[in-house]
Design a protein around this motif. Structure first.
Motif, PDB file in Angstrom:
ATOM      1  N   HIS A 140     -17.850   8.943  -5.011  1.00 29.60           N
ATOM      2  CA  HIS A 140     -17.500   9.095  -3.672  1.00 29.60           C
ATOM      3  C   HIS A 140     -17.546  10.384  -3.156  1.00 29.60           C
ATOM      4  CE1 HIS A 140     -14.251   7.338  -0.569  1.00 29.60           C
ATOM      5  NE2 HIS A 140     -15.219   7.959   0.106  1.00 29.60           N
ATOM      6  N   GLY A 141     -18.128  10.672  -2.408  1.00 28.15           N
ATOM      7  CA  GLY A 141     -18.650  12.320  -1.933  1.00 28.15           C
ATOM      8  C   GLY A 141     -17.735  12.777  -0.862  1.00 28.15           C
ATOM      9  N   ASP A 142     -17.352  12.250   0.181  1.00 27.38           N
ATOM     10  CA  ASP A 142     -16.513  12.702   1.205  1.00 27.38           C
ATOM     11  C   ASP A 142     -15.939  11.081   1.985  1.00 27.38           C
ATOM     12  OD1 ASP A 142     -18.119  11.951   3.472  1.00 27.38           O
ATOM     13  OD2 ASP A 142     -18.636  14.398   3.482  1.00 27.38           O
ATOM     14  N   GLN A 143     -14.889  11.529   2.617  1.00 28.48           N
ATOM     15  CA  GLN A 143     -14.121  10.317   3.581  1.00 28.48           C
ATOM     16  C   GLN A 143     -13.800  10.920   4.490  1.00 28.48           C
ATOM     17  OE1 GLN A 143     -13.922   6.914   2.490  1.00 28.48           O
ATOM     18  NE2 GLN A 143     -13.192   6.619   4.724  1.00 28.48           N
ATOM     19  N   SER A 144     -13.817  10.425   5.980  1.00 35.96           N
ATOM     20  CA  SER A 144     -13.015  10.648   7.095  1.00 35.96           C
ATOM     21  C   SER A 144     -12.519   9.584   7.784  1.00 35.96           C
ATOM     22  CB  SER A 144     -14.020  11.527   7.977  1.00 35.96           C
ATOM     23  OG  SER A 144     -15.069  10.879   8.493  1.00 35.96           O
ATOM     24  N   PHE A 145     -11.335   9.939   8.696  1.00 39.38           N
ATOM     25  CA  PHE A 145     -10.857   8.806   9.408  1.00 39.38           C
ATOM     26  C   PHE A 145     -10.678   9.490  10.571  1.00 39.38           C
ATOM     27  CE2 PHE A 145      -9.469   7.514   5.266  1.00 39.38           C
ATOM     28  CZ  PHE A 145      -9.352   6.422   5.148  1.00 39.38           C
ATOM     29  N   THR A 203     -11.664  14.615   4.063  1.00 39.60           N
ATOM     30  CA  THR A 203     -11.942  15.353   2.691  1.00 39.60           C
ATOM     31  C   THR A 203     -13.155  15.047   1.922  1.00 39.60           C
ATOM     32  OG1 THR A 203     -10.724  16.035   0.584  1.00 39.60           O
ATOM     33  CG2 THR A 203     -10.733  13.665   1.096  1.00 39.60           C
ATOM     34  N   THR A 262      -4.618   6.156   5.311  1.00 38.25           N
ATOM     35  CA  THR A 262      -5.765   5.907   4.529  1.00 38.25           C
ATOM     36  C   THR A 262      -5.613   4.392   4.156  1.00 38.25           C
ATOM     37  OG1 THR A 262      -4.876   6.481   2.478  1.00 38.25           O
ATOM     38  CG2 THR A 262      -6.013   8.086   3.536  1.00 38.25           C
ATOM     39  N   LEU A 267     -13.528  -1.107   2.564  1.00 38.00           N
ATOM     40  CA  LEU A 267     -14.157  -1.319   1.110  1.00 38.00           C
ATOM     41  C   LEU A 267     -14.848  -2.534   1.197  1.00 38.00           C
ATOM     42  CD1 LEU A 267     -13.777   0.512  -1.401  1.00 38.00           C
ATOM     43  CD2 LEU A 267     -12.265  -1.228  -2.298  1.00 38.00           C
ATOM     44  N   PHE A 319       0.809  -1.362   0.095  1.00 37.94           N
ATOM     45  CA  PHE A 319      -0.013  -0.045  -0.092  1.00 37.94           C
ATOM     46  C   PHE A 319       0.806   1.259  -0.075  1.00 37.94           C
ATOM     47  CE2 PHE A 319      -2.767   3.364   1.620  1.00 37.94           C
ATOM     48  CZ  PHE A 319      -3.842   3.046   0.869  1.00 37.94           C
ATOM     49  N   ARG A 323     -25.974   9.287  -8.222  1.00 37.65           N
ATOM     50  CA  ARG A 323     -26.416  10.221  -9.255  1.00 37.65           C
ATOM     51  C   ARG A 323     -27.721   9.733  -9.769  1.00 37.65           C
ATOM     52  NH1 ARG A 323     -22.572  10.699 -14.012  1.00 37.65           N
ATOM     53  NH2 ARG A 323     -21.928   8.622 -13.048  1.00 37.65           N
ATOM     54  N   TYR A 344     -24.309   0.880  -8.698  1.00 34.21           N
ATOM     55  CA  TYR A 344     -22.984   0.923  -8.551  1.00 34.21           C
ATOM     56  C   TYR A 344     -22.297   1.907  -9.571  1.00 34.21           C
ATOM     57  CZ  TYR A 344     -17.976  -0.926  -7.649  1.00 34.21           C
ATOM     58  OH  TYR A 344     -16.721  -1.043  -7.617  1.00 34.21           O
ATOM     59  N   GLY A 345     -22.669   1.715 -11.096  1.00 32.26           N
ATOM     60  CA  GLY A 345     -22.398   2.403 -12.013  1.00 32.26           C
ATOM     61  C   GLY A 345     -22.575   3.866 -12.077  1.00 32.26           C
ATOM     62  N   TYR A 385      -8.553  12.820   9.585  1.00 31.65           N
ATOM     63  CA  TYR A 385      -8.337  13.270   8.495  1.00 31.65           C
ATOM     64  C   TYR A 385      -9.567  13.111   7.650  1.00 31.65           C
ATOM     65  CZ  TYR A 385      -5.599  13.415   3.837  1.00 31.65           C
ATOM     66  OH  TYR A 385      -5.522  13.642   2.745  1.00 31.65           O
ATOM     67  N   THR A 402      -8.773   1.861   4.087  1.00 34.43           N
ATOM     68  CA  THR A 402      -9.704   1.637   2.995  1.00 34.43           C
ATOM     69  C   THR A 402      -9.820   0.280   2.741  1.00 34.43           C
ATOM     70  OG1 THR A 402     -10.200   2.755   0.905  1.00 34.43           O
ATOM     71  CG2 THR A 402      -7.971   2.439   1.358  1.00 34.43           C
ATOM     72  N   VAL A 403      -8.744  -0.493   2.658  1.00 38.03           N
ATOM     73  CA  VAL A 403      -8.589  -1.816   2.419  1.00 38.03           C
ATOM     74  C   VAL A 403      -9.606  -2.752   3.084  1.00 38.03           C
ATOM     75  CG1 VAL A 403      -7.144  -3.855   2.490  1.00 38.03           C
ATOM     76  CG2 VAL A 403      -6.169  -1.657   1.677  1.00 38.03           C
TER      77      VAL A 403
END
Lengths: 138, 134
Positions: A76-81, B79, A48, A55, A18, A135, A71-72, B77, A51-52
């Protein structure tokens, strides 16, 4: 709420793979001696990396016929950790995923999913949150 | 290292190629065809294959972890993904420019680092923020 995923054992090899893929040469991701010298039990994973693990949990939801997501048409709108501590090689992790919010705005569906990642001692390691946008058909 | 409001982190420029996308797909286990299959990408209305948002997020994170001596000081973190990074099969790839600065130092011993990522002159990440412990 979905049942926790099968446990995932974090390996040095996957962390290195990774780190290579994101072009990160940090020795803490590659060299167990350097990681131990810095106070970690083994090599740690880049921020990050989870994500593995996450997912797989997301895919389970995306393919849930009850939600009927396309799915098509998904982006991805946003991501946080949010981190309690860095993940390290040897961690045995399980993710519990919940759908935190579903809303429809201007014909698009917004799904916010939260994953609580816990270690073998059931201690929280990281909370992962992702917003997926489907969408609407044009 | 300088955790004072307004301090700028060393910037980072990364060129993303199709090879990088294939490698990241394998490493992250994200095999969505919009990241490697031009035909599929166009079918769903994209101009070409696009980079994984999570790859852009990982690259942007490097600017912070390269700057922190200890990655354990990263508290959170976040975004938004506002525009895709389009990666043509042209032997050159897509160049993304990352910058970051300390936006706010808080009373609880943490600081907010605001990160920007630009591709083709436009921001591809929105409100990208790392919270670090000082």
């Amino acid at each position: 709420m979905y049942p926790p995923t099968a446990t995932y054992e974090v390996s040095r090899a996957k962390i290195k793979e990774f780190a290579d893929a994101v072009g990160d040469a940090n020795p803490l991701y590659r060299d167990p001696e350097a990681a131990r010298a810095a106070g970690f039990p083994d090599v740690i994973a880049p921020p990050t990396f989870l994500t593995v693990v996450n997912l797989e949990a997301i895919n389970a939801i995306v393919s849930d016929p009850e939600l009927g997501l396309d799915y098509g048409r998904m982006v991805h709108g946003d991501q946080s950790f949010a981190y309690e501590r860095p993940v390290h090689a040897g961690d045995v992790l399980a993710v519990t995923t919940t759908v935190a919010e579903i809303m429809n705005r201007a014909g698009n569906d917004f799904i916010t999913m939260r994953g609580d990642v816990r270690d073998a001692d059931d201690a929280l390691v990281v909370t992962v949150q992702a917003q997926l946008v489907v969408r609407g058909a044009e | 290292m300088n955790i004072t409001e307004g301090a700028e982190l060393p910037p980072l420029t990364v060129t993303v190629t199709r090879e990088n996308l294939v490698r990241y797909a394998g490493a992250s286990l994200d095999f969505n065809p919009i990241h490697w299959n031009e035909r599929f990408a166009r079918e769903v209305g994209l101009p070409d294959v696009i980079a994984h948002g999570m790859l852009t997020m990982a690259l942007a994170g490097r600017i912070v972890t390269d700057w922190l001596d200890d990655p354990a000081r990263l508290v959170s973190y976040y975004t938004r993904f506002t525009r895709p990074v389009v990666v043509p099969d042209d032997g050159v790839g897509a160049t993304v420019e990352f910058t970051a600065k300390v936006a706010k130092v808080l009373d609880d011993g943490t600081a907010q680092v605001a990160i920007t990522a630009k591709f083709d002159g436009k921001a591809v990440l929105g409100k990208a923020t790392a919270v670090v412990r000082s």
